[in-house]
Motif scaffolding. Structure first.
Motif, PDB file in Angstrom:
ATOM      1  N   ASN A  90       0.824  -1.211   0.000  1.00 23.90           N
ATOM      2  CA  ASN A  90       0.000   0.000   0.000  1.00 23.90           C
ATOM      3  C   ASN A  90       0.858   1.261   0.000  1.00 23.90           C
ATOM      4  N   ALA A 119      -8.867   6.302   2.894  1.00 16.11           N
ATOM      5  CA  ALA A 119      -8.422   6.914   4.152  1.00 16.11           C
ATOM      6  C   ALA A 119      -9.164   6.305   5.343  1.00 16.11           C
ATOM      7  N   GLY A 149     -10.969   7.944  -2.638  1.00 14.12           N
ATOM      8  CA  GLY A 149      -9.919   8.439  -1.757  1.00 14.12           C
ATOM      9  C   GLY A 149     -10.381   8.480  -0.310  1.00 14.12           C
ATOM     10  N   ALA A 150     -11.626   8.943  -0.118  1.00 10.74           N
ATOM     11  CA  ALA A 150     -12.183   8.995   1.243  1.00 10.74           C
ATOM     12  C   ALA A 150     -12.328   7.599   1.828  1.00 10.74           C
ATOM     13  N   THR A 161      -1.405   8.750   3.123  1.00 12.47           N
ATOM     14  CA  THR A 161      -2.665   8.664   2.371  1.00 12.47           C
ATOM     15  C   THR A 161      -3.374  10.015   2.342  1.00 12.47           C
ATOM     16  N   LEU A 162      -3.428  10.692   3.482  1.00 10.54           N
ATOM     17  CA  LEU A 162      -4.102  11.995   3.562  1.00 10.54           C
ATOM     18  C   LEU A 162      -3.397  13.046   2.706  1.00 10.54           C
ATOM     19  N   ILE A 202      -4.302  12.378  -0.922  1.00  7.96           N
ATOM     20  CA  ILE A 202      -5.676  12.818  -1.184  1.00  7.96           C
ATOM     21  C   ILE A 202      -5.748  14.344  -1.259  1.00  7.96           C
ATOM     22  N   THR A 229      -7.999   2.668   6.041  1.00  7.76           N
ATOM     23  CA  THR A 229      -6.644   2.656   6.594  1.00  7.76           C
ATOM     24  C   THR A 229      -6.690   2.989   8.080  1.00  7.76           C
ATOM     25  N   GLY A 230      -7.527   3.983   8.440  1.00  9.52           N
ATOM     26  CA  GLY A 230      -7.716   4.311   9.851  1.00  9.52           C
ATOM     27  C   GLY A 230      -8.343   3.161  10.620  1.00  9.52           C
ATOM     28  N   ILE A 260      -1.222   6.420   7.282  1.00  9.33           N
ATOM     29  CA  ILE A 260      -2.377   7.327   7.353  1.00  9.33           C
ATOM     30  C   ILE A 260      -2.027   8.731   6.861  1.00  9.33           C
TER      31      ILE A 260
END
Length: 330
Positions: free
Chosen positions: A80, A112, A108-109, A276-277, A280, A115-116, A273
Motif C-alpha cells: 500500500n 483513508a 480516496g475517502a 494517504t491523507l 488525497i 486505513t484508519g 495514514i
C-alpha cells in the motif's frame, strides 16, 4: 552463488512478463470500457486493480496459511505504501496526473477511512478472524456500490481508448491477468531468494522485497497507462489496489488464520495514514498531482521504507544477540 544467479534471472524474466502483460491488460480494458460505456476509472478500480493485486493475494494468503505473520501483514502494508507513494509519485514525476473528482471524493475517502480502521484494529497487535470478516464484508459492500452506481458521468474524452473492441478482448484480458499473476509470483519467489541469500529477516523481506515485488504489476500497469494518457486507469488502479489489498486480501487472510501483528506493523500503518491523507490532499487541490507533489510523495514513501528497514535491522540484530547469548550460556 549459482542459486543467487538463478533467482536474479527469475526476477528479470518475470519483469519482462509483467511489462508485456500490463500492456495487454491496459489495451483490452480500455477497449472494453468504451464498448460497454464504462469509464476507465471504474475499470481501473475493479478489473485492473484486482487483477494486478493477484500477487499480493497469493503471497499474503499463502503466508497466513504458513503462519508467517510478519510476511503476510508486512506485504500488504508495504504494498500500500509502495502503491500510493513510490508508484503514484513516480508516475506524477513523469507527467502531471489529472484526477477525476469522484476518485477523490469517493474512493480516496474510502481508502483513508479503511486505513484508519485497520490501524484501530491493529492497536492490540492482533487481527482476529472477526475483524477479517468485517474487512471482507466491507469489500463486498464497496463492490456492490460500484456495480449499482455504474456512474459514467465522470468519463473524460481523452481517458477512453478509441480503438474498437475486438472479439478476442475478453480472452486477452483474462490471459493478461494470468501473465501478470504468474509474473508477480515468479518475481516474489526470485526476490525472496535473493533476500534470504543476504540474510534479511522476514519483516524486512515482507515490507520491502515482497511488497515491491507483488506491487510490480501495479507499477507497470500505471506506468503504461500514464504513458497512454489513461489517467483514470493509472490513478484508479493504485487507489483500487490499496482498497482491495486492505479489505479483500488482508481481510481474507485474517479470516483464514488470525494474525499476530509486529509492533513495526502498527507503526507502519500509523505512518501510512498521513501519507494517504497527503496524497488525497494533493489530488483535491487542482484535481491533479504535479511533478513537485510527485517528488514529495516519493520522498515520503522512501523515508517510510527506510525507517522500516531500520526497524527490521534492529530486530534482526537483537535476535542475533539473543541467540549468541544463549549459545554462550550453554
Amino acid at each position: 552463488m549459482e542459486l543467487l544467479f538463478t533467482n536474479i534471472a527469475i526476477v528479470l524474466v518475470s519483469c519482462i512478463a509483467l511489462g508485456q502483460g500490463a500492456g495487454w491488460l491496459v489495451d483490452s480494458a480500455g477497449r472494453l470500457a468504451r464498448k460497454y460505456g464504462i469509464s476507465d476509472l471504474v475499470i481501473g478500480l475493479t478489473v485492473v486493480a484486482f487483477g494486478s493485486s493477484a500477487p499480493e493475494f497469493a503471497a499474503t494468503v499463502f503466508s497466513a496459511i504458513a503462519e508467517k505473520d510478519d510476511v503476510s501483514v508486512a506485504n500488504i502494508i508495504g504494498s500500500n505504501i509502495f502503491n500510493i507513494g513510490f508508484i503514484l509519485g513516480s508516475c506524477a514525476i513523469i507527467t502531471t496526473l489529472y484526477i477525476t473528482p469522484l476518485l477523490v471524493k469517493r474512493d480516496g475517502a474510502i481508502l483513508a477511512a479503511i486505513t484508519g480502521l485497520l490501524c484501530f484494529m491493529m492497536r492490540d497487535l492482533q487481527l482476529s478472524r472477526g475483524e477479517g470478516v468485517i474487512l471482507f464484508l466491507l469489500l463486498i459492500v464497496y463492490l456492490a456500490y460500484l456495480i449499482i452506481k455504474k456512474d459514467t458521468s465522470m468519463v473524460e474524452e481523452d481517458e477512453i481508448c478509441h480503438e474498437p473492441a475486438k472479439p478476442t478482448d475478453w480472452l486477452l484480458l483474462l490471459f493478461s491477468l494470468g501473465v501478470i499473476a504468474a509474473g508477480g509470483q515468479a518475481l516474489v519467489f526470485g526476490a525472496v531468494g535473493i533476500a534470504q541469500y543476504y540474510g534479511l529477516n522476514e519483516w524486512i523481506i515482507g515490507m520491502t522485497i515482497v511488497a515491491a515485488g507483488t506491487s510490480m504489476p501495479e507499477f507497470v500497469i500505471s506506468l503504461v497507462a500514464v504513458l497512454k494518457k489513461n489517467h483514470g486507469i493509472s490513478a484508479g488502479n493504485l487507489i483500487g489496489s490499496n482498497i482491495f489489498n486492505t479489505l479483500g486480501v488482508l481481510g481474507l487472510a485474517v479470516w483464514i488464520n488470525p494474525l499476530t501483528v509486529d509492533s513495526a506493523g502498527l507503526t507502519s500503518t500509523i505512518l501510512l495514514i498521513p501519507l494517504t491523507l497527503i496524497v488525497i490532499l494533493f489530488m483535491w487541490t487542482g484535481r491533479k498531482i504535479t511533478r513537485l507533489e510527485g517528488i514529495i510523495i516519493l520522498i515520503l514513501s522512501l523515508a517510510i521504507f527506510g525507517y522500516n528497514f531500520h526497524l527490521g535491522k534492529q530486530q534482526a540484530d537483537k535476535k542475533a544477540e539473543t541467540e549468541t547469548s544463549l549459545i554462550i550460556n550453554e
